[in-house]
Motif scaffolding. Structure first.
Motif, mmCIF file in Angstrom:
data_model
loop_
_atom_site.group_PDB
_atom_site.id
_atom_site.type_symbol
_atom_site.label_atom_id
_atom_site.label_comp_id
_atom_site.label_asym_id
_atom_site.label_seq_id
_atom_site.Cartn_x
_atom_site.Cartn_y
_atom_site.Cartn_z
ATOM 1 N N LYS A 170 0.833 -1.217 0.000
ATOM 2 C CA LYS A 170 0.000 0.000 0.000
ATOM 3 C C LYS A 170 0.862 1.259 0.000
ATOM 4 O O LYS A 170 0.508 2.255 -0.643
ATOM 5 C CB LYS A 170 -0.949 -0.004 1.193
ATOM 6 C CG LYS A 170 -2.052 -1.030 1.086
ATOM 7 C CD LYS A 170 -2.952 -1.011 2.314
ATOM 8 C CE LYS A 170 -4.040 -2.069 2.215
ATOM 9 N NZ LYS A 170 -4.926 -2.059 3.392
ATOM 10 N N LEU A 171 1.979 1.225 0.705
ATOM 11 C CA LEU A 171 2.881 2.380 0.716
ATOM 12 C C LEU A 171 3.502 2.615 -0.654
ATOM 13 O O LEU A 171 3.611 3.756 -1.107
ATOM 14 C CB LEU A 171 3.980 2.196 1.758
ATOM 15 C CG LEU A 171 3.591 2.510 3.191
ATOM 16 C CD1 LEU A 171 4.649 2.000 4.152
ATOM 17 C CD2 LEU A 171 3.359 3.998 3.385
ATOM 18 N N PHE A 172 3.935 1.519 -1.325
ATOM 19 C CA PHE A 172 4.475 1.666 -2.677
ATOM 20 C C PHE A 172 3.425 2.283 -3.603
ATOM 21 O O PHE A 172 3.732 3.184 -4.384
ATOM 22 C CB PHE A 172 4.960 0.320 -3.231
ATOM 23 C CG PHE A 172 6.289 -0.105 -2.697
ATOM 24 C CD1 PHE A 172 7.424 0.677 -2.887
ATOM 25 C CD2 PHE A 172 6.415 -1.304 -2.012
ATOM 26 C CE1 PHE A 172 8.657 0.282 -2.390
ATOM 27 C CE2 PHE A 172 7.642 -1.707 -1.509
ATOM 28 C CZ PHE A 172 8.764 -0.919 -1.698
ATOM 29 N N ALA A 173 2.197 1.826 -3.508
ATOM 30 C CA ALA A 173 1.121 2.371 -4.345
ATOM 31 C C ALA A 173 0.864 3.837 -4.008
ATOM 32 O O ALA A 173 0.677 4.669 -4.904
ATOM 33 C CB ALA A 173 -0.151 1.545 -4.155
ATOM 34 N N PHE A 174 0.871 4.161 -2.725
ATOM 35 C CA PHE A 174 0.657 5.536 -2.271
ATOM 36 C C PHE A 174 1.737 6.467 -2.830
ATOM 37 O O PHE A 174 1.443 7.513 -3.400
ATOM 38 C CB PHE A 174 0.650 5.565 -0.740
ATOM 39 C CG PHE A 174 0.628 6.935 -0.137
ATOM 40 C CD1 PHE A 174 -0.543 7.681 -0.116
ATOM 41 C CD2 PHE A 174 1.768 7.482 0.426
ATOM 42 C CE1 PHE A 174 -0.566 8.952 0.452
ATOM 43 C CE2 PHE A 174 1.752 8.749 0.988
ATOM 44 C CZ PHE A 174 0.582 9.486 1.000
ATOM 45 N N LYS A 175 2.990 6.055 -2.700
ATOM 46 C CA LYS A 175 4.096 6.893 -3.174
ATOM 47 C C LYS A 175 4.094 6.985 -4.701
ATOM 48 O O LYS A 175 4.399 8.034 -5.261
ATOM 49 C CB LYS A 175 5.423 6.374 -2.649
ATOM 50 C CG LYS A 175 5.489 6.520 -1.130
ATOM 51 C CD LYS A 175 6.877 6.670 -0.615
ATOM 52 C CE LYS A 175 6.811 6.890 0.882
ATOM 53 N NZ LYS A 175 7.599 7.976 1.329
ATOM 54 N N SER A 176 3.719 5.896 -5.359
ATOM 55 C CA SER A 176 3.637 5.901 -6.813
ATOM 56 C C SER A 176 2.550 6.871 -7.286
ATOM 57 O O SER A 176 2.752 7.614 -8.246
ATOM 58 C CB SER A 176 3.355 4.491 -7.312
ATOM 59 O OG SER A 176 3.231 4.479 -8.703
ATOM 60 N N SER A 177 1.414 6.884 -6.591
ATOM 61 C CA SER A 177 0.329 7.791 -6.990
ATOM 62 C C SER A 177 0.723 9.248 -6.758
ATOM 63 O O SER A 177 0.348 10.124 -7.540
ATOM 64 C CB SER A 177 -0.974 7.451 -6.263
ATOM 65 O OG SER A 177 -0.906 7.805 -4.903
ATOM 66 N N ALA B 265 3.807 10.408 -7.046
ATOM 67 C CA ALA B 265 4.720 10.722 -8.146
ATOM 68 C C ALA B 265 3.953 10.932 -9.446
ATOM 69 O O ALA B 265 4.226 11.881 -10.198
ATOM 70 C CB ALA B 265 5.749 9.607 -8.304
ATOM 71 N N GLU B 266 2.993 10.052 -9.731
ATOM 72 C CA GLU B 266 2.198 10.179 -10.951
ATOM 73 C C GLU B 266 1.458 11.510 -10.994
ATOM 74 O O GLU B 266 1.374 12.148 -12.044
ATOM 75 C CB GLU B 266 1.211 9.023 -11.049
ATOM 76 C CG GLU B 266 1.867 7.696 -11.369
ATOM 77 C CD GLU B 266 0.898 6.530 -11.252
ATOM 78 O OE1 GLU B 266 -0.328 6.752 -11.172
ATOM 79 O OE2 GLU B 266 1.380 5.375 -11.230
ATOM 80 N N LYS B 267 0.934 11.935 -9.858
ATOM 81 C CA LYS B 267 0.207 13.210 -9.788
ATOM 82 C C LYS B 267 1.132 14.380 -10.140
ATOM 83 O O LYS B 267 0.765 15.260 -10.934
ATOM 84 C CB LYS B 267 -0.377 13.407 -8.393
ATOM 85 C CG LYS B 267 -1.108 14.716 -8.222
ATOM 86 C CD LYS B 267 -1.658 14.872 -6.805
ATOM 87 C CE LYS B 267 -2.407 16.165 -6.700
ATOM 88 N NZ LYS B 267 -1.848 17.111 -5.792
ATOM 89 N N ILE B 268 2.331 14.388 -9.585
ATOM 90 C CA ILE B 268 3.264 15.477 -9.864
ATOM 91 C C ILE B 268 3.692 15.464 -11.334
ATOM 92 O O ILE B 268 3.740 16.515 -11.984
ATOM 93 C CB ILE B 268 4.503 15.384 -8.940
ATOM 94 C CG1 ILE B 268 4.086 15.601 -7.480
ATOM 95 C CG2 ILE B 268 5.600 16.371 -9.348
ATOM 96 C CD1 ILE B 268 3.431 16.946 -7.192
ATOM 97 N N LEU B 269 3.977 14.285 -11.874
ATOM 98 C CA LEU B 269 4.363 14.194 -13.282
ATOM 99 C C LEU B 269 3.230 14.648 -14.195
ATOM 100 O O LEU B 269 3.461 15.331 -15.200
ATOM 101 C CB LEU B 269 4.807 12.774 -13.625
ATOM 102 C CG LEU B 269 6.108 12.323 -12.948
ATOM 103 C CD1 LEU B 269 6.357 10.845 -13.195
ATOM 104 C CD2 LEU B 269 7.284 13.171 -13.413
ATOM 105 N N ALA C 188 9.118 19.543 -18.367
ATOM 106 C CA ALA C 188 10.059 18.602 -18.974
ATOM 107 C C ALA C 188 9.498 17.188 -19.122
ATOM 108 O O ALA C 188 10.054 16.396 -19.858
ATOM 109 C CB ALA C 188 11.348 18.554 -18.153
ATOM 110 N N ALA C 189 8.436 16.856 -18.426
ATOM 111 C CA ALA C 189 7.901 15.495 -18.496
ATOM 112 C C ALA C 189 7.124 15.246 -19.780
ATOM 113 O O ALA C 189 6.589 14.183 -19.977
ATOM 114 C CB ALA C 189 7.010 15.214 -17.272
#
Length: 162
Positions: free
Chosen positions: A138-145, A147-151, A160-161
């Motif tokens: 769940k933490l990996f998914a949380f941190k991934s989401s 990052a995805e939001k910022i990108l 730049a993305a």
């Protein structure tokens, strides 16, 4: 998986509820109490002595002003204690922060930002994730989401993305 949250007074509730909700979002059982290190020291001692027996694995202690609650709990239990300093009317929470972070050798208290309830909860989840793989996922998914939001926001801005 259980986190016990203790706050010094009901005035802390509006901040603490954010930690409660974050923990529940991760599927962590939460017990929360109002216990004052100064006004109910006997109850604070009973609470800290009973933490392991009631299944608690991490404690979040929240208080403002003198903010001794985290240190009192950490002085009694062997469980990890996360101090959440609450903004007070006198020094905008700096008094609370300094009270929580300045623990003597042998009585560590992990400390988050003033009013940083969500980070206190996430730190508790990170501690628990060492033992519980489902929380790590769940933490990996949380941190991934995050990052995805910022990108996504960067792309929308034309950054730049692209």
């Amino acid at each position: 998986m259980k986190v016990s949250i203790v706050m010094g007074s009901t005035s802390d509730k509006d901040i603490v509820i954010k930690a409660v909700n974050t923990l529940k979002d991760f599927g962590v059982e939460v017990e929360w109490r109002i216990i004052s290190a100064h006004r109910t020291p006997d109850e604070a001692h009973r609470f800290a002595k009973g933490l392991i027996d009631n299944g608690t694995e991490v404690v979040i202690a929240c208080a403002g002003k003198a903010a001794h609650l985290a240190g009192v709990i950490a002085g009694i239990t062997i469980l990890p204690v996360i101090g959440l300093p609450i903004k007070s009317s006198t020094m905008d929470g700096l008094d609370s922060l300094l009270s929580v972070v300045q623990m003597p050798t042998g009585v560590p208290v992990a400390t988050v930002a003033i009013n940083g309830a969500e980070n206190a909860a996430i730190l508790a989840v990170q501690i628990l994730a060492i033992k519980y793989p489902q929380l790590a996922e769940k933490l990996f998914a949380f941190k991934s989401s995050m990052a995805e939001k910022i990108l996504r926001e960067d792309r929308e801005l034309g950054g730049a993305a692209n």
